[in-house]
Design a protein around this motif. Structure first.
Motif: not given
Ligand SMILES: Cc1cc2nc3c(=O)[nH]c(=O)nc-3n(C[C@H](O)[C@H](O)[C@H](O)COP(=O)(O)OP(=O)(O)OC[C@H]3O[C@@H](n4cnc5c(N)ncnc54)[C@H](O)[C@@H]3O)c2cc1C
Length: 381
Positions: A362-363, A130, A371, A123-124, A157, A155
């Motif tokens: 995601y991830e 984001g 970047m 959970a970040l 998972t 969000f």
């Protein structure tokens, strides 16, 4: 020349068989019910899949990165929601404990995680954090021998089914990402932890995401993962490890789509001949196969570099970015080759098409991967 050992080839064949015989017959049901039948989760537990990243010492099977790549590639051939549940647990959900936690935390939590008795999540992300994960609003304040957490994540998972949460919170606002964020291992039943409603998503049915809310949630001080203040570096380490896994799953899904598209093209007759006889279809298949094989090689290279002790941050980001984009392109061509059949839910193609989309987000979005890659390229000259 193959980089796979005999043991890896055996494992690949075993997972391939498992996917084809045990999971694929239920893929449509998972999609329709938005639910993974418990017996399919139990089968993965029996095979040791929930413990694939966890060392043998703690009851797991302790695969190296290349072996995990082989397993995840094969799992990518089936329902992406099913794979997402398992890989969120074995990847971002487990890595913090495996790589960064104290021995006592490892002994306390890893054996049940390896057996799949306790499901893990990471959970970040937050509404205001984001891509810029340094901008966390969740705080942790030390009170006696406990940390008091307040804030919310979104969000996440596996959150609706998880027992264990790797959570990132600000412990020193002044220091921010440079020493002011800390990672915690939080149990579902700690007072002050609440789970929001399941998100309604475009795809990944059967894999649930939701908000996680902390209201004066009390966490014992020994549940800090790694060092106090080093949580941002921990988050980057955990996400970096996960990128090769997501690339591998994407390559597997792309290969499954190529297989289905080639079969369909040979069977589907239009103008009195199989559509596979048309060069337009052949060129699409050729591009799909070439780009997927190239993505596979880059993914395997990143995995090998990591196993040889290199950080391979650039290569892992390249692999994630490239493989997920190839998966999306291949899914688009697969819909085109299947015509109307590619657009209706009776066929799995439209499911893969929807499930492919999240892999670019995601991830770490693919803009963020670019970047990272660009930073390395510029630093190298
Ligand atoms: C199904 C699903 C599952 C998820 N699972 C988890 C989970 O288990 N744990 C967890 O912590 N999070 C999870 N997430 C959150 C996910 O990691 C974030 O959605 C992702 O990191 C992007 O953040 P964001 O949605 O806030 O987009 P934003 O950061 O707001 O980005 C929006 C757009 O702007 C672009 N952008 C942002 N900054 C820049 C920049 N500097 N340069 C160029 N472009 C930029 C992005 O690439 C993107 O295209 C999940 C999300 C989904 C949808």
């Amino acid at each position: 020349m193959s980089v796979m050992t005999d043991e890896m080839t055996q494992m690949k064949n075993m997972i391939k068989q498992f996917v084809e015989k045990e999971i694929e017959p239920f893929a449509q049901q998972i999609e329709e019910d938005d639910c993974i039948p418990p017996h399919l989760i139990n089968k993965a537990k029996k095979l040791g899949l929930f413990g694939m990243s966890i060392p043998e010492k703690y009851g797991g099977i302790g695969l190296n990165t290349l072996s995990k790549t082989v397993v995840l590639e094969q799992l990518g051939h089936t329902h992406n929601g099913y794979v997402s549940l398992i890989s969120a647990h074995t990847g971002i959900g487990s890595t913090g404990l495996v790589k960064l936690a104290s021995e006592s935390l490892k002994q306390k939590y890893l054996p049940e995680m390896a057996a799949g008795e306790k499901i893990a999540c990471f959970a970040l992300s937050e509404p205001g954090a984001g891509s810029d994960a340094t901008n966390l609003a969740t705080t942790a304040v030390k009170k006696g021998d406990k940390w008091i957490i307040n804030g919310s994540k979104h969000f996440i998972t596996n959150a609706p089914i998880a027992d264990l949460f790797t959570v990132f919170a600000v412990t020193d606002k002044e220091k921010g990402a440079k020493g002011g964020i800390t990672a915690f291992l939080i149990e579902k039943n700690y007072p002050g932890l609440f789970i929001g409603a399941k998100d309604k998503k475009m795809g990944l049915r059967g894999s649930y995401t939701s908000q996680v809310i902390f209201e004066d949630c009390e966490v014992p001080e020994e549940n800090v993962i790694g060092e106090v203040g080093m949580g941002y570096i921990s988050a980057l380490t955990i996400l970096g490890e996960g990128r090769v896994g997501l690339a591998a799953r994407s390559v597997g899904s792309a290969n499954k789509l190529i297989e289905m598209s080639a079969k369909y093209a040979k069977d589907r007759i239009q103008f009195g001949k199989p559509i596979a006889n048309n060069q337009a279809i052949q060129w699409m298949l050729a591009n799909m196969a070439t780009e997927t094989e190239a993505a596979r090689q880059l993914t395997f290279l990143a995995a090998q570099l990591i196993d040889s002790g290199k950080k391979a941050i650039k290569e892992a980001s390249m692999a994630k970015m490239n493989a997920t984009e190839v998966f999306n392109k291949v899914a688009d061509h697969a819909v085109q080759i299947h015509g109307g059949m590619g657009y209706v839910a009776d066929y799995p193609i439209e499911r893969f098409y929807r499930d492919a989309r999240i892999t670019k987000i995601y991830e770490g979005t693919n803009e963020i991967q670019r970047m990272i890659v660009a930073r390395h390229v510029l630093d190298e000259v």
